[in-house]
Write a protein that holds these residues in place. Structure first.
Motif: not given
Length: 329
Positions: A281-287, A290-302
């Motif tokens: 799901t899009m939720t799982r993609e984000f999770e 985040e787990r693999a590369f440490g992406w945070d809200a700033e990266v996901f916003g970009e």
């Protein structure tokens, strides 16, 4: 934080490929069609490799036979997407499956899909746009009437044209007539490449089809000169990490090249491709990112803003969606 409610933009979603297995099973039972072989013992879609996946996909799609079937499918897909925070989605639609490439038959399917999409925008807060795709392994001659369907129904809802299917069949240049037809009609262009075809397939799609976006495109990482060219030209990649990992293109999320591409300045976005097939799901993609590369809200916003900038929609729609994204900043 929970990524489920984070507002998201998805650019790479196959309409039939997003059908929940239970929905397809129920439709098959209504029509007395036996497609039990496309499911495993848990009721999930079952396939062994990418080519087998394509045949399972088409078998599942075979029970979708009427505009009403597609209306019900659209409702199910949008409910699922909205439940995972998607506020804007582009879905790949093929008149091959909706009327056999006949323009008038396609109009009936399109009307049914668009009617549900309009209602979902009011009730679920999700905006949908359609990108018509020809199917590569059906051949270039079959692509021509599909391009005509796209050109004849281009408008507020149908905004793009692309190509999907088996990258091992034919070359992008074989489909130039279809893409020229769509371009002359004013449609935005995208193409699946750089998934199974390697970096040269990305070059070919850019050179021969003159597309604005590339579906997948991740194999570009094998040619850093190409990566730099993508960055310089501002080509957006519709990346589907969960799909790539599930199909075995990469062994795990940490080995996926999305972060390397992003670091080298390529415009990358995140999508699910065929979510129930790939258990995502899009939720799982984000999770997972985040787990693999440490992406945070700033990266996901970009990433999300990049997706909205590359969306095949008019500027009024883009501005309206941008306001929804501001709530996450």
């Amino acid at each position: 934080m929970s990524w489920k409610t984070y507002p998201k933009v998805e650019l790479h979603l196959h309409h039939e490929g997003a059908a929940p297995p239970a929905f397809i099973r129920g439709l098959a039972q209504e029509k007395n069609v036996d497609i039990s072989k496309v499911f495993d013992e848990r009721g999930h879609y079952a396939y062994e490799n990418f080519v087998h996946f394509l045949s399972v996909y088409e078998a599942a799609t075979s029970v979708l036979r009427t505009p009403e079937d597609y209306a019900r499918l659209t409702r199910a897909v949008l409910e699922e997407s909205a439940a995972h925070g998607v506020v804007y989605s582009e879905t790949f639609l093929s008149p091959d499956f909706c009327g056999g490439g006949d323009v008038e038959a396609w109009r009936e399917y399109l009307h049914a899909i668009e009617e549900v999409a309009d209602e979902a925008e009011k009730t679920l807060g999700i905006t949908l746009r359609g990108v018509i795709t020809c199917i590569r392994h059906f051949g270039p001659e079959k692509a021509r009437p599909i391009a005509v369907c796209a050109a004849e129904t281009k408008g507020g809802f149908i905004t793009g044209f692309g190509i999907a299917g088996d990258e091992g069949k034919g070359k992008p240049r074989d489909f130039t007539w279809a893409f020229d037809c769509a371009r002359e009609a004013g449609l935005h262009l995208t193409a699946h490449a750089g998934e199974w075809g390697g970096p040269q397939s990305v070059r070919d799609a850019l050179t021969d089809l003159k597309v604005e976006r590339i579906g997948h495109g991740v194999r570009a990482i094998e040619d850093l000169a190409l990566v730099d060219e993508l960055a310089e030209k501002g080509v957006t990649l519709e990346v589907c990490p969960g799909s790539n990992v599930t199909l075995g293109l990469y062994p795990n999320w940490r080995r996926h090249p999305i972060e390397q591409l992003r670091e080298r300045g390529v415009k990358v976005t995140v999508s699910t491709d065929d979510p129930p097939f790939f258990h995502t799901t899009m939720t799982r993609e984000f999770e997972e990112l985040e787990r693999a590369f440490g992406w945070d809200a700033e990266v996901f916003g970009e990433i999300t803003r990049t997706a909205l900038d590359a969306a095949f929609c008019d500027e009024d729609t883009r501005a309206r969606i941008a306001k929804k994204l501001e709530s996450a900043e």
